[in-house]
Design an enzyme around this catalytic site. Structure first.
Site, mmCIF file in Angstrom:
data_model
loop_
_atom_site.group_PDB
_atom_site.id
_atom_site.type_symbol
_atom_site.label_atom_id
_atom_site.label_comp_id
_atom_site.label_asym_id
_atom_site.label_seq_id
_atom_site.Cartn_x
_atom_site.Cartn_y
_atom_site.Cartn_z
ATOM 1 N N ASP A 166 0.844 -1.196 0.000
ATOM 2 C CA ASP A 166 0.000 0.000 0.000
ATOM 3 C C ASP A 166 0.878 1.245 0.000
ATOM 4 O O ASP A 166 2.021 1.200 0.442
ATOM 5 C CB ASP A 166 -0.848 0.075 1.277
ATOM 6 C CG ASP A 166 -1.765 -1.112 1.416
ATOM 7 O OD1 ASP A 166 -2.092 -1.727 0.401
ATOM 8 O OD2 ASP A 166 -2.140 -1.388 2.570
HETATM 9 N N1 URA Z 1 -1.157 -5.917 3.889
HETATM 10 C C1 URA Z 1 -1.607 -4.653 3.930
HETATM 11 O O1 URA Z 1 -2.608 -4.369 4.551
HETATM 12 N N2 URA Z 1 -0.899 -3.726 3.260
HETATM 13 C C2 URA Z 1 0.225 -3.985 2.583
HETATM 14 O O2 URA Z 1 0.832 -3.078 2.022
HETATM 15 C C3 URA Z 1 0.673 -5.312 2.560
HETATM 16 C C4 URA Z 1 -0.034 -6.271 3.206
#
Ligand code: URA
Length: 239
Positions: A102
Site C-alpha cells: 500500500d
Molecule cells: N497488507 C496490507 O494491509 N498492506 C500492505 O501493504 C501489505 C499487506
C-alpha cells in the site's frame, strides 16, 4: 542456464530470435564464439553480440526499502511511484515490483525482470511467507492471537490461519509481527481492523527467505546477492 534462454532474457528477444543469432556465430560467451544454442552457461557470463557487450542488459533483481507515500505501480501521472527511485534502465529491462505494498506501507519491496520468479513468489499455492511488523492502536491480547490463528473472516474471503506474535502490548498501542502466505488487498490492515485495531504503521520485513537488509536506508535499493537470489529461487522450486 541454457544459452538461448540467457540471451533471450538478457536482450529482450524471443527464444527463436536468440537461437538464430547464436547459430549465426554472432555471440561470444566470455570472449569465445559459442554457436550451440543448448550450451549451458553461468547467468553471469559476459555475453557479446556483434561486438557489443550485453552486460548492462542482464536480468535484474533488486530489493528496496520502500518509504511510505509512494505507490507500487509502474507509472502514475499524478502520484509518485516506487519506480521513480530506480534508475531508468530498471524499467527498460522489465524490472518490476513483485506484488504491491500500500502507499503507506514501508519496507521490503522486491523487483525482478524474471516474470516466472515473480509469478511463483506471488502464487498463494506456493505459500511463500511474507512477514510484516505492525504498530496498531490499542492493546493486543490473546483474543487477537487466537482469531489470527483460526483464520479471520473478511468481507470477501477468509484469511488463512496466521501466526500473530505480540512484541509489545500497551494500553494505547501495540507492536506485533504477522506472517501471511497470501496477499489480498490491504489484508494485514483489514485483519487487524476486524479485531478492533487500526494499523498505524506497517513494515514488511521478509519475503520467504529474503530479509530486508537492515543497512538499507528508507528509499534506498540494492541488487540481490547471488546467495539471496539462489535462496529465493529455491523457495519456489526454480533452482
Ligand atoms: N497488507 C496490507 O494491509 N498492506 C500492505 O501493504 C501489505 C499487506
Amino acid at each position: 542456464m541454457r544459452l538461448d534462454k540467457l540471451l533471450a532474457q538478457s536482450a529482450g528477444l524471443s527464444r527463436s530470435q536468440a537461437r538464430e543469432l547464436i547459430r549465426a556465430g554472432r555471440l561470444l560467451v566470455d570472449g569465445q564464439v559459442e554457436a550451440r544454442v543448448e550450451a549451458r552457461v553461468r547467468d553471469t557470463a559476459a555475453l557479446t553480440l556483434d561486438g557489443q557487450p550485453l552486460r548492462a542488459l542482464r536480468a535484474m533483481h533488486l530489493m528496496m526499502n520502500k518509504p511510505a507515500g509512494l505507490l507500487t505501480a509502474a507509472r502514475d501521472t499524478r502520484a509518485g511511484t516506487v519506480m521513480d527511485l530506480l534508475p531508468p534502465q530498471a524499467a527498460a529491462l522489465g524490472c518490476m515490483p513483485v506484488g504491491r505494498l500500500d502507499r503507506d506501507t514501508e519496507g521490503l519491496l522486491l523487483f525482478t525482470s524474471d516474470g516466472e520468479l515473480a509469478h511463483r513468489l506471488l502464487s498463494p499455492k506456493r505459500k511463500v511467507g511474507k512477514l510484516y511488523e505492525a504498530r496498531v492502536s490499542g492493546q493486543l491480547g490473546q483474543a487477537a492471537v487466537d482469531a489470527f490463528a483460526r483464520g479471520i473472516q473478511l468481507a470477501d474471503f477468509t484469511a488463512r490461519p496466521a501466526l500473530l506474535q505480540v512484541l509489545e502490548a500497551r494500553e494505547d498501542t501495540s507492536l506485533a509481527r504477522v506472517e501471511l502466505t497470501e496477499g489480498k488487498h490491504r489484508q494485514v490492515r483489514r485483519m487487524f481492523q476486524n479485531q478492533g485495531h487500526e494499523v498505524l504503521r506497517l513494515t514488511r520485513l521478509r519475503i520467504g527467505p529474503l530479509a530486508l537488509d537492515p543497512g538499507l536506508e528508507t528509499g534506498a535499493w540494492r541488487e540481490l546477492s547471488k546467495e539471496e537470489l539462489r535462496a529465493l529461487r529455491e523457495a519456489v522450486a526454480l533452482a
